[in-house]
Design an enzyme around this catalytic site. Sequence first.
Site, short mmCIF file in Angstrom:
data_model
loop_
_atom_site.label_atom_id
_atom_site.label_comp_id
_atom_site.label_asym_id
_atom_site.label_seq_id
_atom_site.Cartn_x
_atom_site.Cartn_y
_atom_site.Cartn_z
N SER A 141 -58.53 -19.01 -29.40
CA SER A 141 -58.75 -20.15 -30.29
C SER A 141 -60.22 -20.17 -30.68
O SER A 141 -61.10 -19.86 -29.85
CB SER A 141 -58.39 -21.45 -29.57
N TYR A 154 -58.58 -26.18 -22.03
CA TYR A 154 -57.95 -25.33 -23.05
C TYR A 154 -58.87 -24.15 -23.38
O TYR A 154 -58.46 -22.99 -23.38
CB TYR A 154 -57.68 -26.18 -24.28
P1 NAP Z 1 -46.77 -25.03 -31.50
O1 NAP Z 1 -46.40 -25.29 -32.91
O2 NAP Z 1 -46.90 -26.18 -30.56
O3 NAP Z 1 -45.73 -23.97 -30.89
C1 NAP Z 1 -45.93 -23.52 -29.59
C2 NAP Z 1 -44.89 -22.47 -29.24
O4 NAP Z 1 -45.16 -22.01 -27.91
C3 NAP Z 1 -43.49 -23.03 -29.25
O5 NAP Z 1 -42.61 -22.07 -29.81
C4 NAP Z 1 -43.20 -23.23 -27.76
O6 NAP Z 1 -41.82 -23.05 -27.45
C5 NAP Z 1 -43.97 -22.07 -27.17
N1 NAP Z 1 -44.25 -22.23 -25.74
C6 NAP Z 1 -44.94 -23.23 -25.12
N2 NAP Z 1 -44.96 -23.02 -23.80
C7 NAP Z 1 -44.27 -21.88 -23.58
C8 NAP Z 1 -43.95 -21.14 -22.42
N3 NAP Z 1 -44.34 -21.54 -21.19
N4 NAP Z 1 -43.23 -19.99 -22.55
C9 NAP Z 1 -42.83 -19.58 -23.77
N5 NAP Z 1 -43.10 -20.24 -24.90
C10 NAP Z 1 -43.81 -21.38 -24.81
O7 NAP Z 1 -48.17 -24.25 -31.42
P2 NAP Z 1 -48.92 -23.32 -32.51
O8 NAP Z 1 -49.90 -24.14 -33.23
O9 NAP Z 1 -47.94 -22.51 -33.26
O10 NAP Z 1 -49.77 -22.39 -31.51
C11 NAP Z 1 -49.50 -21.01 -31.33
C12 NAP Z 1 -50.71 -20.39 -30.64
O11 NAP Z 1 -51.86 -20.51 -31.47
C13 NAP Z 1 -51.08 -21.02 -29.29
O12 NAP Z 1 -51.44 -20.01 -28.37
C14 NAP Z 1 -52.28 -21.87 -29.64
O13 NAP Z 1 -53.13 -22.08 -28.52
C15 NAP Z 1 -52.92 -21.03 -30.70
N6 NAP Z 1 -53.81 -21.80 -31.58
C16 NAP Z 1 -53.31 -22.79 -32.36
C17 NAP Z 1 -54.17 -23.52 -33.17
C18 NAP Z 1 -53.69 -24.65 -34.02
O14 NAP Z 1 -54.54 -25.38 -34.56
N7 NAP Z 1 -52.38 -24.86 -34.20
C19 NAP Z 1 -55.54 -23.21 -33.17
C20 NAP Z 1 -56.01 -22.17 -32.37
C21 NAP Z 1 -55.13 -21.47 -31.57
P3 NAP Z 1 -40.87 -24.28 -26.96
O15 NAP Z 1 -40.91 -25.30 -28.05
O16 NAP Z 1 -39.55 -23.62 -26.78
O17 NAP Z 1 -41.50 -24.77 -25.68
#
Ligand code: NAP
Length: 246
Positions: A141, A154
């Site tokens: 991130s 985080y």
């Molecule tokens: P999101 O919309 O909340 O989706 C998270 C995904 O991770 C969901 O499919 C969830 O599945 C899955 N997940 C959570 N815990 C899990 C586990 N223990 N095992 C397997 N799957 C799991 O999040 P996102 O924004 O797409 O984020 C994706 C990645 O990008 C993350 O690593 C996050 O830290 C990174 N990121 C995001 C942002 C942002 O602003 N959105 C910024 C920087 C980095 P379930 O629903 O089935 O639990």
Amino acid sequence: MTTQISKVAIVTGASRGIGAVIARQLAREGFAVAVNYASSATEASALVVELRQAGHRAIAIKADVANADDVRRMFDETETQLGKVDVLINNAGILKVMPLAQHTDELFDQTFNIHARGTFNTLREAATRLNAGGRIVNFSSSTVGMNLPGYAVYIASKAAVESLTQVFAKEMRGRNITVNAVAPGPVATDLFLHGKSEEQIQTFARMPPLERLAQPEDISRVVAFLVGPDSAWVNGQILRVNGGLV
Ligand code: NAP
């Protein structure tokens, strides 16, 4: 054992958010895709139906990336149903914003277990199971470069992901496997939007010089580059994808 007719990708956390968009993009680019999820079974099944209706090969696999047995089974099921794995996208993640002093032991463990241990679990399997020429993309991130208050645990867990990425890229010497990480800035998904006021969201949106939040496609296109032929010489890198935020 399935005869392998296309390259195979595992996308962790692909039921929703950025992971689901990555799964769609990799499927369009010809990958058979294992859609991993932890609890959102309905969303994961719907995505697999959508991909299959569009003529792609896809399966949904419930596995908690923090659990080593689940991760081994995820690779087993992918190999059996789709073929040996070429691409691993370590996208699964959570975010709970809270000052360090208020963090509970449980939340610390959960955050580190999903990001650091989850990435460790999948990399350990990938070390022996990924096809030569394979690609791994981990998820950090851009907050790692910002040191934002409320994000200490985080950020620390994502810093661990960056270190795992850089060392593992070297440990893959001789395998022709690249290991990189993307480090997005704010992306308009549940993870970022949940619990924030409209004012807080707009404050984040104005931060990068390009003055908007990212959409998941801004990130999935970079992931597609990192798993595609044009990035063959990019290895061991952390690529910040954030519109110039940091
Ligand atoms: P999101 O919309 O909340 O989706 C998270 C995904 O991770 C969901 O499919 C969830 O599945 C899955 N997940 C959570 N815990 C899990 C586990 N223990 N095992 C397997 N799957 C799991 O999040 P996102 O924004 O797409 O984020 C994706 C990645 O990008 C993350 O690593 C996050 O830290 C990174 N990121 C995001 C942002 C942002 O602003 N959105 C910024 C920087 C980095 P379930 O629903 O089935 O639990």
